[in-house]
Design an enzyme around this catalytic site. Structure first.
Site, mmCIF file in Angstrom:
data_model
loop_
_atom_site.group_PDB
_atom_site.id
_atom_site.type_symbol
_atom_site.label_atom_id
_atom_site.label_comp_id
_atom_site.label_asym_id
_atom_site.label_seq_id
_atom_site.Cartn_x
_atom_site.Cartn_y
_atom_site.Cartn_z
ATOM 1 C CG ASP A 194 -5.820 53.144 -70.765
ATOM 2 O OD1 ASP A 194 -5.243 52.459 -71.632
ATOM 3 O OD2 ASP A 194 -5.280 53.483 -69.710
ATOM 4 C CG HIS A 225 -2.783 56.409 -63.388
ATOM 5 N ND1 HIS A 225 -1.879 57.441 -63.450
ATOM 6 C CD2 HIS A 225 -2.558 55.683 -64.504
ATOM 7 C CE1 HIS A 225 -1.159 57.350 -64.537
ATOM 8 N NE2 HIS A 225 -1.544 56.283 -65.203
ATOM 9 C CD GLU A 263 -4.741 60.423 -63.757
ATOM 10 O OE1 GLU A 263 -4.105 59.805 -62.882
ATOM 11 O OE2 GLU A 263 -4.184 61.021 -64.693
HETATM 12 C C1 GLP Z 1 -0.453 55.129 -68.724
HETATM 13 C C2 GLP Z 1 -1.418 53.986 -68.970
HETATM 14 C C3 GLP Z 1 -1.413 53.009 -67.811
HETATM 15 C C4 GLP Z 1 0.026 52.653 -67.458
HETATM 16 C C5 GLP Z 1 0.777 53.876 -67.055
HETATM 17 C C6 GLP Z 1 2.202 53.593 -66.644
HETATM 18 O O1 GLP Z 1 -0.988 56.085 -67.895
HETATM 19 N N1 GLP Z 1 -2.746 54.429 -69.187
HETATM 20 O O2 GLP Z 1 -2.151 51.847 -68.159
HETATM 21 O O3 GLP Z 1 0.027 51.705 -66.419
HETATM 22 O O4 GLP Z 1 0.789 54.750 -68.181
HETATM 23 O O5 GLP Z 1 3.029 53.639 -67.771
HETATM 24 P P1 GLP Z 1 4.460 52.978 -67.846
HETATM 25 O O6 GLP Z 1 4.221 51.509 -67.882
HETATM 26 O O7 GLP Z 1 5.037 53.452 -69.137
HETATM 27 O O8 GLP Z 1 5.207 53.405 -66.655
#
Ligand code: GLP
Length: 261
Positions: free
Chosen positions: A67, A138, A143
């Site tokens: 993304d 997500h 979402e």
């Molecule tokens: C963002 C990214 C996701 C990721 C999520 C969780 O939203 N787009 O791909 O999985 O954050 O982040 P973290 O790994 O920092 O908890």
């Protein structure tokens, strides 16, 4: 679904990095799906250590990001292209132009999304897709209520996700973009192997829903249940609300079947 419970994020990261290194060494032109956020960092650190020990080269590897934000200045340090260059690509021998990210700066973002799915297909599809998970379930930036068959497209972030990600933007939610481009759930499901990682108590509900809850667009990560080869790697805290965790320990502990079915 394989559920592997590891004693720490570092141990989980090392387990996954070994599988990625084996995959990269066994393919002429490997294709990796790369995730951002804090969760995959132990994997990238371990892969860099393997590269430094000359155990693996990424010179022929293509990487596709999940993304990208829309609306950040180009080269903003928190754009996911910059994050992936900094955390992984530029620490190994993967050329910058082998990293593909959805074009959040395109004039025609709809076309850019379509082109992104085409470029994944043209590369032969993704061999292994790394995934984190949001507290709301997500994956990528799909979402709740995302179609489980969605292609890469524009999404609007929920307030919860913007609050969660504010820590990357000086702690100020006002700095977090509202819009993103994300691989769709359908795009993600086309990868040949999905590896979802989660660490810490804060992810325990999302992990339990992903693995043991009903498949629902309200929790997009539950789409992993529809994939023939999905591996979930979690630490003890993230595993703490799994009802069948003793069973997973017995069946999968330390020996996931990375080859798939
Ligand atoms: C963002 C990214 C996701 C990721 C999520 C969780 O939203 N787009 O791909 O999985 O954050 O982040 P973290 O790994 O920092 O908890």
């Amino acid at each position: 679904m394989e559920v592997v419970i590891t004693e720490s994020p570092e141990a989980g990261g090392s387990l996954v990095a070994r599988a990625i290194a084996d995959l990269v060494n066994s393919r002429a032109t490997p294709v990796l799906g790369l995730a951002t956020g804090s969760t995959p960092l132990p994997v990238y650190d371990d892969l860099v250590a393997r590269f430094d020990r000359h155990e693996v080269s990424f010179a022929n590897t293509r990487g596709f990001a999940l993304d990208e934000y829309v609306g950040l200045p180009e080269h903003h340090p928190e754009s996911y292209r910059e994050v992936l260059l900094r955390e992984f690509v530029n620490r190994v021998d993967m050329p910058d132009d082998m990293l593909f990210t959805p074009d959040g700066w395109a004039e025609d973002v709809r076309q850019a999304c379509h082109d992104y799915d085409v470029s994944i297909a043209d590369a032969g599809g993704i061999d292994l897709q790394l995934l984190g998970v949001g507290t709301d379930g997500h994956i990528g930036f799909n979402e709740p209520t995302s179609s489980l068959a969605s292609p890469t497209r524009v999404k609007t972030l929920t307030e919860q996700t913007r609050v969660d990600n504010a820590r990357f933007f000086d702690g100020d939610v006002a700095n977090v973009p509202h819009h993103v481009l994300t691989q769709g759930v359908g795009t993600i499901l086309r990868a040949r192997h999905l590896v979802l990682l989660a660490w810490g108590e804060g992810k325990a509900d999302a992990v339990a829903a992903t693995v043991e809850g009903p498949v629902t667009a309200m929790v997009p990560s539950t789409a992993l249940q529809l994939h023939p080869h999905a591996t979930v790697v979690v630490d003890e805290a993230a595993a703490s609300r799994l009802r069948l965790r003793e069973y997973y320990r017995e069946v999968f502990d330390g020996k996931p079947d990375w080859q798939g079915i």
